[in-house]
Design an enzyme around this catalytic site. Structure first.
Site, PDB file in Angstrom:
ATOM      1  NE  ARG A   1     -20.592  -2.058   6.436  1.00 38.35           N
ATOM      2  CZ  ARG A   1     -19.790  -2.536   5.339  1.00 38.35           C
ATOM      3  NH1 ARG A   1     -20.423  -2.031   4.080  1.00 38.35           N
ATOM      4  NH2 ARG A   1     -19.355  -3.799   5.329  1.00 38.35           N
TER       5      ARG A   1
ATOM      6  CD  GLU B   1     -18.759  -1.578   9.442  1.00 37.44           C
ATOM      7  OE1 GLU B   1     -18.030  -0.820   9.087  1.00 37.44           O
ATOM      8  OE2 GLU B   1     -19.363  -2.582   9.111  1.00 37.44           O
TER       9      GLU B   1
ATOM     10  CE  LYS C   1      -4.338   1.522   1.993  1.00 36.67           C
ATOM     11  NZ  LYS C   1      -5.329   0.986   2.939  1.00 36.67           N
TER      12      LYS C   1
END
Length: 649
Positions: free
Chosen positions: A410, A382, A286
């Protein structure tokens, strides 16, 4: 002229040599870095997927074949290769190129997505539709690939999709983009399993084992490879720890160097030839291309970044702030929230905090520095975070779950069924409430308030400033039931710090008295109402009462009825969807109180709000001070001559 300047369709990539592909990868990274330096945005994930994207577009025939991006911030390279190169300088600006895939922009964009964990389910649906086509239909040969990150792989929705895919056996390529990061380092048992895959064999061992076990298939533009046929049991013996996927019925291939275009391309071709679902595990870096960001991802998170230059790479999911963003800024609501939570937790060992893979963005990383044993990072999950909080509360703890407003959606069932039904003392810290800005439709925090208003037992509050947020945190931690506190991404009013003080739940605050109008706000938009009230008096000679509601549920119905009676107009203001929101609550309360007066709801227009700077979007939605003033003037219908006469002009 660069190679990138000559590309107008991803099909042109198949004509490039290995040397040209390497040069193109560098050009793509430079284009992204220079653009994001000017516009702000997500960057590191896309920098890590440059070579993988080149390989995918050389193997797929997009848009006939379908490429799905899970958490679409990985797709900047994809956008540059699919006709948006010349518009890329408008990235995340009003009317410009979106930061996530958007079907309205290009036929190469399959799905408007911005939340982690959705991609595999979309891919399964696309594959199921393809396989339902009649025999002989050429569309049955369509190739479908989904790029999913290692952190998103842990989400409940992805695991549900993988479970079904292994049973349905649709032909689908899942590319696991493994960079060991979400916004923060990936966590959880599955992350540990993936780490074992990274460590149990060196890359070259993995490469040779993969090549030995893959089927004999032709590659476009390459000679036939004479390799052994697929030996599934042998593969499983070689890679005992890949059983998680294999036992689901999904062929696992990996771990590949995601920055080796030729090797990744070759493997994708072979994977499609296998038939059925295949997961290719690709290791990427990344922030590839900027050493400081690769080495220190935590320091480069969020708005407070180290000194940067044109090669800045933010190695997190958090958008890089545009260069023009003013510095320094007043303390944010998020910072204030966490400071108060830490202060309270020092005296109350029952207080603990939960983050769904976002300790930095929600500020809870600071809480974890003080109380490492009391911070739980559950990864991108979540639903689990909210139900786990219920369990903690039922065991006598005082849990706080900090979620961005858009991601709290969510876990709605868990809020209804687990928290509210059990009347559990859980504090939901709803960060990024209201307009978030450049991330666009998937990230605006505009639907949480209407969704929560109907829930029994739930107290809902929002502060007018950061000091009041401290008060609300104190109030919530003393309350014996669930509380949801909504606060924006914005900086506060730069008020001096002070310890929070308890408020009376359901009690509003009278800020200003007036005879003609009543302005009632929920949250920091109250500050704009005060500006509007002053301008109404100065320019139109109309005095307005201003009430800071503080609580959307329960409302201070007595104060509202008292000050609404006899007014020419009641104005409610919120940075939220209008339907079912705060304004509707005020209207219902006035009706119950027998107060009949015209009411103007100032809120976000029906529909999704697209990307752009928050200030620009507020102007567009007419919820900035100027827009609110104009809406009030229009509702009153006061002729200019009358307004001037009232103002003594």
């Amino acid at each position: 002229m660069t190679i990138l300047d000559t590309l107008n369709d991803p099909a042109q990539l198949r004509g490039l040599t290995a040397t040209e592909l390497e040069q193109l990868a560098g050009e793509l990274r430079e284009k992204m870095i220079r653009t994001v330096h000017a516009t702000g945005g997500h960057l590191a994930s896309s920098l890590g997927t440059v070579e993988m994207t080149l390989a995918l577009h050389r193997v797929l025939d997009s848009p006939r074949d379908r490429l799905v991006w899970d958490t679409g911030h990985q797709a900047y390279t994809h956008k540059l290769l699919t006709g948006r190169r010349d518009l890329f300088g408008t990235l995340r600006q009003v009317g410009g190129v979106g930061g996530f895939p958007r079907r309205s922009e290009s036929p190469h964009d399959v799905f408007d997505g911005g939340h982690a964990g959705t991609g595999v389910s979309i891919g399964v649906g696309l594959a199921a539709a393809r396989d339902l086509r009649p025999q002989g239909d050429s569309a049955r040969h369509q190739r479908i690939a989904v790029v999913v990150g290692d952190a998103a792989l842990q989400s409940g929705l992805t695991l549900e999709a993988l479970n079904h895919l292994g049973h349905a056996r649709h032909r689908l390529l899942i590319v696991l983009n493994d960079n060991e990061m979400s916004i923060s380092p990936s966590v959880g048992g599955l992350s540990t399993r993936l780490n074992k895959l990274r460590l149990t064999r060196a890359y070259q061992e993995t490469k040779s084992a993969t090549q030995r076990l893959l089927p004999r298939v032709p590659l476009v533009g390459k000679p036939m490879f004479d390799v052994l046929g697929w030996a599934k049991e042998g593969f499983k013996r070689t890679w005992a720890s890949v059983g998680f996927f294999e036992d689901m019925g999904i062929t696992y291939i990996g771990v590949l160097d995601g920055h080796d275009v030729a090797d990744v391309e070759e493997t994708f071709e072979r994977a499609f030839a296998i038939g059925g679902p295949v997961l290719v595990h690709v290791k990427t870096v990344k922030g590839r291309g900027y050493a400081p960001a690769e080495q220190d991802s935590v320091s480069f998170h969020g708005a407070s970044l180290p000194p940067v230059d044109l090669t800045l790479i933010d190695p997190t999911e958090e958008p890089i702030p545009a260069e023009t963003e003013p510095q320094p800024r007043p303390k944010s609501y998020t910072q204030t929230f966490v400071e108060e939570l830490i202060r309270l937790a020092e005296a109350d060992e029952r207080i603990c905090a939960i983050t769904a893979g976002m300790p930095t963005g929600t500020g809870l990383a600071r809480f974890g520095e003080h109380f490492p044993a009391r911070l739980f990072d559950v990864g991108i999950a979540e639903q689990h975070s909210v139900t786990m909080a219920t369990g903690l509360a039922l065991a006598g703890m005082r849990p706080v779950v900090a979620l961005y407003s858009t991601f709290s959606q969510r876990a709605y069932d868990q809020l209804v069924h687990d928290v509210c039904q059990n009347d559990a003392p859980v504090l939901l810290a709803i960060d990024r409430a209201g307009l978030v800005g450049e991330d666009g439709t998937s990230h605006q925090g505009m639907f949480t308030l209407p969704a929560q208003r109907s829930l029994p037992n739930l107290v809902i509050g929002s502060p007018k400033d950061e000091q009041e947020l401290r008060d609300m945190v104190v109030t919530a931690m003393r309350h014996d039931g669930p509380v949801s506190l909504h606060y924006p991404r914005d900086a506060g009013e730069d008020l001096p710090d002070r310890p929070g003080e308890p408020l009376e739940i359901g009690r509003a605050e009278l800020l200003r008295n007036g005879e003609d109008l009543l302005l009632v706000g929920f949250g920091p938009i109250v500050q704009r109402l005060l500006v509007v009230a002053e301008r109404l008096l100065n320019e139109r000679g109309q005095s307005a009462t201003v009430i800071n509601a503080r609580w959307a549920k329960p409302l201070d119905e007595a104060m509202l009825a008292e000050h609404a009676a006899g007014k020419r107009l009641v104005v409610t203001a919120e940075e939220s969807a209008a339907m079912g929101g705060f304004g509707d609550g005020v209207l219902d309360a006035l009706n119950r109180g027998g107060v009949r007066v015209p009411l103007l709801k100032v809120a976000l227009a029906e529909g999704f709000v697209h990307h752009g700077a928050v200030d620009d979007l507020r102007r567009q939605q007419r919820i900035d001070a100027e827009g609110i003033f104009e809406q009030v003037a229009e509702a009153l219908g006061v002729p200019a001559a009358e307004a001037e006469a009232r103002a003594g002009v």
